[in-house]
Design a protein around this motif. Structure first.
Motif, PDB file in Angstrom:
ATOM      1  N   MET A   1       0.823  -1.205   0.000  1.00  0.00           N
ATOM      2  CA  MET A   1       0.000   0.000   0.000  1.00  0.00           C
ATOM      3  C   MET A   1       0.860   1.259   0.000  1.00  0.00           C
ATOM      4  SD  MET A   1      -3.109  -0.943  -0.195  1.00  0.00           S
ATOM      5  CE  MET A   1      -4.002   0.517   0.307  1.00  0.00           C
ATOM      6  N   ILE A   2       1.966   1.242   0.759  1.00  0.00           N
ATOM      7  CA  ILE A   2       2.855   2.394   0.810  1.00  0.00           C
ATOM      8  C   ILE A   2       3.450   2.648  -0.572  1.00  0.00           C
ATOM      9  CG2 ILE A   2       5.003   3.297   1.756  1.00  0.00           C
ATOM     10  CD1 ILE A   2       4.362   1.813   4.332  1.00  0.00           C
ATOM     11  N   ALA A   3       3.894   1.579  -1.244  1.00  0.00           N
ATOM     12  CA  ALA A   3       4.482   1.721  -2.572  1.00  0.00           C
ATOM     13  C   ALA A   3       3.462   2.290  -3.556  1.00  0.00           C
ATOM     14  CB  ALA A   3       5.004   0.376  -3.063  1.00  0.00           C
ATOM     15  N   THR A   4       2.211   1.833  -3.457  1.00  0.00           N
ATOM     16  CA  THR A   4       1.156   2.334  -4.343  1.00  0.00           C
ATOM     17  C   THR A   4       0.912   3.817  -4.116  1.00  0.00           C
ATOM     18  OG1 THR A   4       0.080   0.166  -4.378  1.00  0.00           O
ATOM     19  CG2 THR A   4      -1.255   2.061  -5.020  1.00  0.00           C
ATOM     20  N   ALA A   5       0.864   4.221  -2.841  1.00  0.00           N
ATOM     21  CA  ALA A   5       0.642   5.634  -2.517  1.00  0.00           C
ATOM     22  C   ALA A   5       1.784   6.508  -3.021  1.00  0.00           C
ATOM     23  CB  ALA A   5       0.465   5.796  -1.003  1.00  0.00           C
ATOM     24  N   LEU A   6       3.023   6.023  -2.874  1.00  0.00           N
ATOM     25  CA  LEU A   6       4.173   6.784  -3.350  1.00  0.00           C
ATOM     26  C   LEU A   6       4.150   6.927  -4.869  1.00  0.00           C
ATOM     27  CD1 LEU A   6       7.004   5.305  -1.086  1.00  0.00           C
ATOM     28  CD2 LEU A   6       6.077   7.623  -0.999  1.00  0.00           C
ATOM     29  N   ARG A   7       3.785   5.845  -5.554  1.00  0.00           N
ATOM     30  CA  ARG A   7       3.716   5.896  -7.012  1.00  0.00           C
ATOM     31  C   ARG A   7       2.652   6.892  -7.458  1.00  0.00           C
ATOM     32  NH1 ARG A   7       2.401   0.491 -10.288  1.00  0.00           N
ATOM     33  NH2 ARG A   7       4.647   0.091 -10.246  1.00  0.00           N
ATOM     34  N   GLU A   8       1.480   6.867  -6.794  1.00  0.00           N
ATOM     35  CA  GLU A   8       0.414   7.795  -7.164  1.00  0.00           C
ATOM     36  C   GLU A   8       0.833   9.241  -6.925  1.00  0.00           C
ATOM     37  OE1 GLU A   8      -2.940   6.500  -4.921  1.00  0.00           O
ATOM     38  OE2 GLU A   8      -3.385   4.795  -6.250  1.00  0.00           O
ATOM     39  N   ARG A   9       1.556   9.482  -5.845  1.00  0.00           N
ATOM     40  CA  ARG A   9       2.007  10.832  -5.541  1.00  0.00           C
ATOM     41  C   ARG A   9       3.010  11.301  -6.599  1.00  0.00           C
ATOM     42  NH1 ARG A   9       4.836  11.244   0.038  1.00  0.00           N
ATOM     43  NH2 ARG A   9       2.923  10.119   0.572  1.00  0.00           N
ATOM     44  N   ARG A  10       3.921  10.427  -6.966  1.00  0.00           N
ATOM     45  CA  ARG A  10       4.897  10.777  -7.991  1.00  0.00           C
ATOM     46  C   ARG A  10       4.234  10.980  -9.344  1.00  0.00           C
ATOM     47  NH1 ARG A  10       8.248   6.593  -9.028  1.00  0.00           N
ATOM     48  NH2 ARG A  10       9.476   7.978 -10.352  1.00  0.00           N
ATOM     49  N   SER A  11       3.207  10.167  -9.631  1.00  0.00           N
ATOM     50  CA  SER A  11       2.482  10.315 -10.896  1.00  0.00           C
ATOM     51  C   SER A  11       1.842  11.689 -10.996  1.00  0.00           C
ATOM     52  CB  SER A  11       1.415   9.223 -11.030  1.00  0.00           C
ATOM     53  OG  SER A  11       2.007   7.942 -11.091  1.00  0.00           O
ATOM     54  N   GLU A  12       1.292  12.168  -9.902  1.00  0.00           N
ATOM     55  CA  GLU A  12       0.665  13.484  -9.911  1.00  0.00           C
ATOM     56  C   GLU A  12       1.708  14.584 -10.069  1.00  0.00           C
ATOM     57  OE1 GLU A  12      -2.523  14.379 -10.179  1.00  0.00           O
ATOM     58  OE2 GLU A  12      -2.705  12.224 -10.522  1.00  0.00           O
TER      59      GLU A  12
END
Length: 395
Positions: free
Chosen positions: A1-12
């Motif tokens: 979940m942490i990795a997914t959140a970090l990826r989404e933040r970087r995507s934005e």
């Protein structure tokens, strides 16, 4: 979940950066997808099919080789005095570039993008951060295979030194855009950007970064080389010069020597280093007996097979069938091989070998050259070009 959140933040964060650069309404951003994730996307989007062993088989359309006559460098203040302009390094005007770039950005509105954060150059002193933005999942997979991966999260979130934007579905209008044809590969040194369009041949992505390194490295005292390299048990390095198809990849996979790389290297004051993190091997007529390492990679999960013929029912590939092109290719990471130099670096070469595909019987099979002869033949670059590596090359 942490990795997914970090990826989404970087995507934005990347979405905002793209908006500032003219792409104000990108679709979904598939950022740094792993190889299994990219394979899933390739299959879901019907970009390719799985072969026996797990390789992804794709077609590149009508362009199955490099469009050498459609490559340009933007002539602007930072590049004007650094480039030997001519038939090879064709100038492109900044005005035409900006106009074409605006049309590319308009084309990408609301389209999904696949983005890979990569590196070029195994030597940390000269390494360049590269962001590859593509329309197609399989081309992102290609970039992931061919270039070097960031090692840490902190490295991954650093801003790129260069960005490659690949839009195979967009075709240029020569009269409007100032190109020779619908295909374009344009390097803008000032923007630190490459635009590639009109062609699905992924080799253009690889070679565009070689162009960048050819531009940068001499300014930093490094000789960029189109060669393969390996290293022996006594740490004796060998480099193999030759055009595409002359045997660089085959010779660099000598089972008794560790491969440094198969195509692009730099020679610095401390030795040689690979520009890449993978191989782009020509596989036409490849045999398991003569070239077991490369042959094995054509049956490996994660490999991208370009324009290779595959039986639609058995899903077995036929490496002897050239109905699409003589220039069939396999793209795979160095880690797919069993005998590699881990850091992709070596000392100064003790052996320098010049390869020529001599179709005319001019050269002897093997010749030992003096320093003067070696320099002469290196500068002459004698070879009989092989069919298929460049568009229009048939003999």
């Amino acid at each position: 979940m942490i990795a997914t959140a970090l990826r989404e933040r970087r995507s934005e964060t990347i979405r905002q950066a793209l908006a500032e650069q003219g792409l104000v309404n990108a679709g979904h951003i598939h950022l740094d997808y792993s190889t299994p994730e990219l394979v899933e996307q390739v299959i879901q989007r019907k970009e390719g099919r799985l072969a026996v062993g797990g390789a992804v088989v794709v077609g590149t359309g009508i362009y199955t080789g490099r469009s050498a006559n459609d490559k340009y460098i933007v002539e602007e203040p930072s590049s004007r005095e650094q480039v030997a302009w001519g038939k090879t390094n064709r100038p492109f005007s900044p005005e035409n570039y900006e106009r074409l770039r605006r049309r590319v950005m308009a084309f990408l509105q609301e389209r999904d993008l696949f983005i890979q954060e990569c590196r070029a150059g195994a030597d940390p002193r000269f390494q360049q951060r590269v962001r590859v933005i593509t329309q197609w999942a399989w081309q992102a997979m290609f970039a992931r295979n061919l270039f070097i991966h960031p090692r840490t999260f902190n490295e991954m979130i650093q801003e790129p030194d260069y960005t490659v934007i690949v839009v195979p579905g967009f075709k240029a209008h020569p009269q409007e855009d100032g190109t020779r044809s619908e295909v374009f590969i344009i390097f803008h040194p000032g923007r630190r950007e490459i635009l590639i369009g009109g062609t699905g041949y992924a080799g253009e992505i690889k070679k565009s970064i070689f162009t960048v390194m050819n531009y940068l490295m001499p300014q930093r005292g490094v000789l960029p080389m189109h060669c393969s390299a390996n290293i022996g048990v006594d740490n004796d390095c060998a480099i193999f010069f030759g055009l595409s198809g002359t045997g660089k990849t085959t010779l660099s996979t000598d089972p008794e020597r560790r491969m440094i790389g198969d195509d692009e290297h730099g020679w610095s004051d401390q030795g040689i280093f690979n520009f890449e993190g993978g191989c782009y091997a020509k596989v036409i007529n490849l045999s398991a007996h003569a070239e077991p390492e490369i042959w094995g990679c054509t049956r490996r999960f994660g490999t991208v097979l370009e324009n290779v013929v595959m039986d639609p029912v058995s899903r077995r590939v036929d490496l002897y069938d050239s109905q699409f092109t003589e220039n069939t290719r396999a793209a795979y990471p160095l880690t797919s091989l069993t005998n590699i130099q881990a850091n992709s670096m070596g000392e100064h070469p003790k052996h320098v070998i010049l390869l020529a595909a001599d179709a005319f019987g001019v050269l002897p099979p093997v010749a030992q050259l003096s320093n003067e002869q070696a320099m002469y033949h290196f500068l002459s670059g004698y070879t009989a070009k092989l069919a298929g590596t460049e568009v229009g090359l048939t003999t």
